[in-house]
Motif scaffolding. Structure first.
Motif, short mmCIF file in Angstrom:
data_model
loop_
_atom_site.label_atom_id
_atom_site.label_comp_id
_atom_site.label_asym_id
_atom_site.label_seq_id
_atom_site.Cartn_x
_atom_site.Cartn_y
_atom_site.Cartn_z
N ILE A 355 0.86 -1.17 0.00
CA ILE A 355 0.00 0.00 0.00
C ILE A 355 0.90 1.23 0.00
CG2 ILE A 355 -1.64 1.35 1.35
CD1 ILE A 355 -2.80 -1.28 2.37
N ASN A 356 0.66 2.14 -0.93
CA ASN A 356 1.37 3.40 -0.97
C ASN A 356 0.46 4.51 -0.48
OD1 ASN A 356 3.51 2.06 -2.04
ND2 ASN A 356 3.57 3.19 -3.97
N ALA A 357 1.00 5.39 0.33
CA ALA A 357 0.22 6.50 0.87
C ALA A 357 1.04 7.78 0.84
CB ALA A 357 -0.22 6.20 2.31
N PHE A 358 0.34 8.89 0.82
CA PHE A 358 0.97 10.21 0.78
C PHE A 358 0.56 10.96 2.04
CE2 PHE A 358 0.99 14.74 -0.29
CZ PHE A 358 2.25 14.89 -0.83
N ILE A 359 1.54 11.47 2.79
CA ILE A 359 1.26 12.22 4.02
C ILE A 359 0.88 13.66 3.65
CG2 ILE A 359 2.13 12.93 6.27
CD1 ILE A 359 4.23 10.70 6.01
N GLU A 360 -0.38 14.01 3.83
CA GLU A 360 -0.82 15.36 3.49
C GLU A 360 -0.60 16.34 4.63
OE1 GLU A 360 -4.83 15.19 2.03
OE2 GLU A 360 -4.13 14.71 0.00
N ASN A 361 -0.61 15.85 5.87
CA ASN A 361 -0.44 16.75 7.00
C ASN A 361 0.29 16.02 8.13
OD1 ASN A 361 -0.86 19.17 8.57
ND2 ASN A 361 -2.45 18.05 9.67
N PHE A 362 1.27 16.68 8.71
CA PHE A 362 2.04 16.11 9.83
C PHE A 362 2.03 17.16 10.92
CE2 PHE A 362 5.77 15.02 12.29
CZ PHE A 362 5.84 13.64 12.23
N ASN A 363 1.18 16.98 11.93
CA ASN A 363 0.94 18.01 12.93
C ASN A 363 1.17 17.45 14.32
OD1 ASN A 363 0.18 20.43 14.12
ND2 ASN A 363 -2.00 19.93 14.06
N PHE A 364 2.44 17.30 14.71
CA PHE A 364 2.80 16.78 16.02
C PHE A 364 3.55 17.85 16.81
CE2 PHE A 364 1.95 12.85 13.82
CZ PHE A 364 1.40 12.04 14.82
N SER A 365 3.56 17.65 18.11
CA SER A 365 4.29 18.55 18.99
C SER A 365 5.77 18.56 18.61
CB SER A 365 4.12 18.09 20.44
OG SER A 365 5.06 18.72 21.29
N THR A 366 6.44 19.68 18.92
CA THR A 366 7.87 19.79 18.63
C THR A 366 8.70 18.82 19.46
OG1 THR A 366 8.03 21.60 20.25
CG2 THR A 366 7.72 22.20 17.92
N SER A 367 8.07 18.23 20.48
CA SER A 367 8.78 17.24 21.29
C SER A 367 8.83 15.88 20.62
CB SER A 367 8.11 17.10 22.67
OG SER A 367 6.79 16.62 22.53
N VAL A 368 8.09 15.71 19.52
CA VAL A 368 8.05 14.44 18.79
C VAL A 368 8.99 14.53 17.60
CG1 VAL A 368 6.61 12.87 17.44
CG2 VAL A 368 5.69 13.94 19.50
N THR A 369 9.96 13.64 17.53
CA THR A 369 10.91 13.64 16.42
C THR A 369 10.51 12.68 15.31
OG1 THR A 369 12.28 11.96 17.51
CG2 THR A 369 12.82 14.28 17.92
N GLN A 370 9.92 11.54 15.67
CA GLN A 370 9.48 10.55 14.69
C GLN A 370 8.19 9.89 15.18
OE1 GLN A 370 12.57 8.06 12.55
NE2 GLN A 370 13.73 8.55 14.40
N VAL A 371 7.42 9.42 14.20
CA VAL A 371 6.17 8.72 14.52
C VAL A 371 6.16 7.39 13.77
CG1 VAL A 371 3.65 8.76 14.33
CG2 VAL A 371 4.89 10.85 14.90
N LYS A 372 5.73 6.34 14.46
CA LYS A 372 5.68 5.01 13.86
C LYS A 372 4.24 4.65 13.51
CE LYS A 372 6.82 0.12 14.71
NZ LYS A 372 7.26 -0.86 15.74
N LEU A 373 3.99 4.35 12.24
CA LEU A 373 2.70 3.85 11.78
C LEU A 373 2.81 2.36 11.52
CD1 LEU A 373 1.41 6.53 9.24
CD2 LEU A 373 1.14 6.45 11.72
N GLU A 374 1.74 1.63 11.82
CA GLU A 374 1.69 0.19 11.55
C GLU A 374 0.46 -0.13 10.71
OE1 GLU A 374 3.87 -1.71 15.52
OE2 GLU A 374 1.70 -1.92 15.24
N SER A 375 0.62 -1.07 9.80
CA SER A 375 -0.54 -1.63 9.08
C SER A 375 -0.81 -3.00 9.68
CB SER A 375 -0.26 -1.74 7.58
OG SER A 375 0.82 -2.62 7.32
N ARG A 376 -2.06 -3.23 10.04
CA ARG A 376 -2.43 -4.49 10.69
C ARG A 376 -3.62 -5.11 10.00
NH1 ARG A 376 -0.07 -6.25 15.14
NH2 ARG A 376 1.45 -4.89 16.15
N LEU A 377 -3.62 -6.45 10.01
CA LEU A 377 -4.70 -7.21 9.40
C LEU A 377 -5.99 -6.99 10.17
CD1 LEU A 377 -5.70 -9.45 7.42
CD2 LEU A 377 -5.00 -11.10 9.16
N ILE A 378 -7.08 -6.78 9.43
CA ILE A 378 -8.40 -6.69 10.05
C ILE A 378 -8.99 -8.09 10.11
CG2 ILE A 378 -10.75 -5.83 9.73
CD1 ILE A 378 -9.60 -3.30 8.57
N PHE A 379 -9.44 -8.50 11.29
CA PHE A 379 -10.08 -9.80 11.43
C PHE A 379 -11.38 -9.81 10.62
CE2 PHE A 379 -7.69 -10.15 15.53
CZ PHE A 379 -6.97 -11.29 15.19
N GLY A 380 -11.60 -10.90 9.90
CA GLY A 380 -12.78 -10.97 9.05
C GLY A 380 -12.47 -10.32 7.72
#
Length: 611
Positions: A355-380
């Motif tokens: 899956i390819n995605a484009f980050i349109e907005n990144f709005n985190f506190s200045t105390s955050v240097t990196q954010v981890k996203l996970e893709s997980r299987l949906i049951f069913g």
């Protein structure tokens, strides 16, 4: 006095049958692109190439797969197929339509450019079939704009007080703003798919933007004195559930500039023989600008939506132009994606999927240097498009994430906004079973400037593209090479009478094949009796009778099922002498224990020699 701005968006889409990704390495300088710009860029080459981290990786990139050509005959409304340079294939599914059918029934690239009707002298067959049919069947006043290469027909007026319309499959809705002034729209420079109108209502502007899935309406309340309720007269067969065949208006909601949402009250009423639709809202406690999104959705083989814990009964599926991901102390937002693999051939072997995605907005506190996203299987296998927080599917947190990616603010600010999730194993499993893949994208962790790792109460959020920078699923696959070459014809079929001619021993010279012979089929008097493996060039026919004539034949068959021409031999069984005939003439005889004698004929069929 402090001035405020209130923004209201009305988005009208289509329910279209679809069979039914921003790319790694693309660089967008804006968070939103026009549809025509997106469609011209999202299908460039090498979707699977990441930035090299080592010289070895850089060297390997030269060996990456390249697209040779698009297989245009395999297009659907929202997918493309490509032939790769190594003979494999790639299919790209998009969360928005990328093709329309022209008047000849061919899939063509969507182009959302609006054209002044005054400049449309004739309509060509490369225009949308929907537009072609509509324009041919109407007498236009030439006072509007049309999109000639769109999967649906729209008419956007020069004077907004006349109302705009959208239609598909003989279903059509027209929306006429009540108490609107005679405001004449202007096509925006650099945005040929957008028209803006000034002062439509008191202190209120309006804009209409054409997308691949409908019309997005923005109503801008510019300050005090702007209306608190907006009404449209509706022309068309709109039922009590806001459906009109291919068109469906979904429940509306509003979002303020801080991301807070509230439902919008949408009611229908009739006055005499006229039908109206009223939009009203409560903005108490919200901050301007505020966007209101009543939406008409598209029926697609790829659903994308999100849910919010703070609004547990809200359905965001159709209204979402972007997809938020959040895990803060204020709220949790999760994005869900579902797509169908029906366009992947039934005999394919999937080698990679992401899956390819484009980050349109990144709005985190200045105390955050990196954010981890996970893709997980949906049951069913499936979930409904109207999923809410209260009805959301379960994600698989018991196994490692299908894929994860770290996003840094530094890279985002530098324009590195494309991310991808490898879901090869999920896709392979789905392809072999339901052909439906469902994945959730969640915020899993964040790195703090102190060096600590946060897994909860992460201050901030981000959003992924959906319409202007659409989500994409890319699947690479191979299909077996189809062998259509038959083996050569067996030769020199002969038979020997044994056991007082109750059996006949058949022998022949072997066939050859471009891949390999699998077996030989034996026929007696045109009826199949048995087969032998490829390495056996003899067969014993049983239960024959002395004095009778039999016609035997043998043909070769390969693993693909291709069959050679049969070799025929007719034999008269006698105990002492066997007679063999071809083309109605005696070909040779074999004494019971002697040497064969062959009969030689000239071109006229005269016997000239026995040897």
């Amino acid at each position: 006095m402090r001035k405020h701005t209130l923004s209201i968006s009305l988005i009208f889409f289509l329910l279209l049958p679809v069979t039914a990704f921003s790319e790694e390495g693309l660089s967008f300088t804006e968070t939103q692109k026009s549809e025509s710009a997106v469609n011209s860029t999202v299908y460039s080459n090498n979707l699977f190439i990441d930035s090299p981290n080592t010289p070895e990786e850089a060297g390997n990139q030269s060996k990456e797969k390249k697209r040779v050509k698009e297989l245009i005959e395999k297009r659907t409304a929202s997918s493309k197929h490509f032939l790769m340079n190594d003979g494999t294939y790639e299919v790209v599914f998009s969360s928005s339509d990328v093709h329309y059918k022209d008047a000849k029934g061919k899939w063509e690239e969507i182009d959302s450019v609006l054209v002044d009707e005054m400049h449309i002298d004739s309509i060509h067959t490369d225009s949308s079939a929907e537009v072609y049919r509509t324009i041919h069947n109407e007498n236009s006043d030439k006072n509007g704009y049309r999109a000639l290469k769109s999967p649906f027909d729209v008419k956007i007026p020069k004077d907004i007080s006349k109302g705009y319309s959208i239609g598909k499959d003989y279903d059509r809705l027209t929306f006429i703003p009540i108490n609107a002034k005679n405001s004449f729209g202007v096509v925006m420079p650099g945005s040929p798919d957008q028209i803006k109108y000034r002062n439509v209502w008191a202190n209120t502007d309006l804009s209409l933007t054409l997308t691949s899935t409908g019309i997005k309406e923005d109503i801008i309340l510019k300050g005090e004195g702007s209306p608190g309720k907006i009404t449209f007269q509706v022309l068309g067969d709109l039922d009590k559930n806001f459906n009109s065949g291919s068109l469906t208006i979904l429940p509306a909601f509003l979002v303020d500039k801080n991301g807070r949402t509230k439902p919008v009250k949408v009611t229908q009423r009739e006055q005499g023989d006229k039908k109206f639709m009223d939009f009203s809202w409560d903005i108490k406690g919200l901050s301007y600008p505020i966007t209101i999104d009543p939406t008409v959705t598209i029926n697609t083989s790829m659903y994308s939506t999100y849910v919010r814990k703070s609004q547990p009964t809200m359905n965001f599926q159709a209204a979402a132009y972007s997809l938020p991901v959040e895990k803060s102390s204020n709220d949790i937002a999760e994005t869900y994606i579902q797509f169908s693999l029906q366009n992947v051939p039934v005999n394919a072997t999937i080698s990679k999927a992401q899956i390819n995605a484009f980050i349109e907005n990144f709005n985190f506190s200045t105390s955050v240097t990196q954010v981890k996203l996970e893709s997980r299987l949906i049951f069913g296998d499936t979930w409904i498009s109207g999923t809410t927080w209260n009805t959301k599917p379960s994600l698989n947190y018991y196994e490692p994430a299908a894929s994860s990616v770290w996003i840094s603010k530094t890279n985002y600010d530098a324009g590195q906004r494309n991310i991808n999730f490898d879901i090869t194993n999920i896709t392979k499993n789905s392809y072999n079973n339901s052909k439906i893949v469902s994945v959730g994208i969640v915020c899993a962790a964040a790195a703090h400037t102190s060096g600590s790792l946060m897994t909860d109460n992460i201050p901030g959020s981000l959003s992924l593209g959906k319409v202007y920078n659409p989500l994409q699923l890319i699947v690479q696959y191979t299909i077996p090479t189809i062998d259509t070459t038959p083996p050569t014809k067996p030769t020199n079929l002969s038979g020997k009478c044994t056991n007082t001619c109750s059996n006949v021993q058949l022998n022949w010279n072997p066939s050859t094949d471009n891949v390999g012979v699998s077996l030989y089929e034996i026929y007696q008097d045109g009826v199949y009796i048995d087969s032998t493996p490829a390495n056996q060039n003899s067969y014993t026919v049983t239960n024959t009778t002395i004095g009778k004539t039999y016609t035997f034949s043998v043909l070769a068959k390969d693993a693909a099922g291709n069959k050679s021409e049969p070799y025929f031999q007719t034999i008269l069984l006698r105990e002492t002498v066997q007679y063999f005939y071809e083309n109605g003439r005696l070909h040779h005889i074999i004494p019971q224990n002697g040497t064969p004698k062959y009969y030689i004929y000239d071109l006229n069929g005269n016997l000239i020699k026995i040897k």
